[in-house]
Design a protein around this motif. Sequence first.
Motif, PDB file in Angstrom:
ATOM      1  N   LYS A  86     -33.719 -12.836  30.830  1.00  0.00           N
ATOM      2  CA  LYS A  86     -32.633 -12.178  30.331  1.00  0.00           C
ATOM      3  C   LYS A  86     -33.125 -11.536  28.910  1.00  0.00           C
ATOM      4  N   PRO A  87     -32.501 -10.333  28.410  1.00  0.00           N
ATOM      5  CA  PRO A  87     -32.953  -9.939  27.108  1.00  0.00           C
ATOM      6  C   PRO A  87     -32.920 -10.995  25.939  1.00  0.00           C
ATOM      7  N   GLU A  88     -31.967 -11.831  26.025  1.00  0.00           N
ATOM      8  CA  GLU A  88     -31.962 -12.705  25.145  1.00  0.00           C
ATOM      9  C   GLU A  88     -33.042 -13.762  25.017  1.00  0.00           C
ATOM     10  N   ASP A  89     -33.777 -13.766  25.978  1.00  0.00           N
ATOM     11  CA  ASP A  89     -34.944 -14.628  25.999  1.00  0.00           C
ATOM     12  C   ASP A  89     -36.183 -13.755  25.183  1.00  0.00           C
ATOM     13  N   THR A  90     -35.911 -12.838  24.895  1.00  0.00           N
ATOM     14  CA  THR A  90     -37.021 -12.027  23.757  1.00  0.00           C
ATOM     15  C   THR A  90     -37.301 -12.690  22.707  1.00  0.00           C
ATOM     16  N   ALA A  91     -38.608 -13.058  22.517  1.00  0.00           N
ATOM     17  CA  ALA A  91     -38.867 -13.859  21.347  1.00  0.00           C
ATOM     18  C   ALA A  91     -40.423 -13.962  21.409  1.00  0.00           C
ATOM     19  N   VAL A  92     -40.852 -14.500  20.150  1.00  0.00           N
ATOM     20  CA  VAL A  92     -42.214 -15.281  20.260  1.00  0.00           C
ATOM     21  C   VAL A  92     -42.141 -16.652  20.701  1.00  0.00           C
ATOM     22  N   TYR A  93     -43.212 -16.997  21.652  1.00  0.00           N
ATOM     23  CA  TYR A  93     -43.099 -18.412  22.297  1.00  0.00           C
ATOM     24  C   TYR A  93     -44.379 -18.943  21.871  1.00  0.00           C
TER      25      TYR A  93
END
Length: 118
Positions: A86-93
């Motif tokens: 989902k777009p809300e999974d966008t992040a630095v992991y």
Amino acid sequence: VQLVESGGDLLQPGGSLRLSCAASGFTFTRYAMSWHRQAPGQERELVAMIHSAGSATKYADSVKGRFSISRDNAKNTVYLEMNSLKPEDTAVYYCAAGGFFSMTYHYWGQGTQVTVSS
């Protein structure tokens, strides 16, 4: 000590991705391994954690049923399989090594960017 993440990418909603984290310089099998993420303007949050023996896992509620953490102790590598992104999974992991029950983190990787956008 090194934790090197790889696999980050730009992909569309609904897609899948597998992140890898290769560990070196410490006894991998003595540590729980975890994945965390940090989106712009937000605090870093725990996504998933796996016990040193791989016998137990924990997940953030937001990723349960979509993400899966696993480890290969022979390769000193931990993975994060991400589905139905989902777009809300966008992040630095980031991956980290630490204690499964203490929830403390001794070593961190440098992070890999995951962007989910149409």
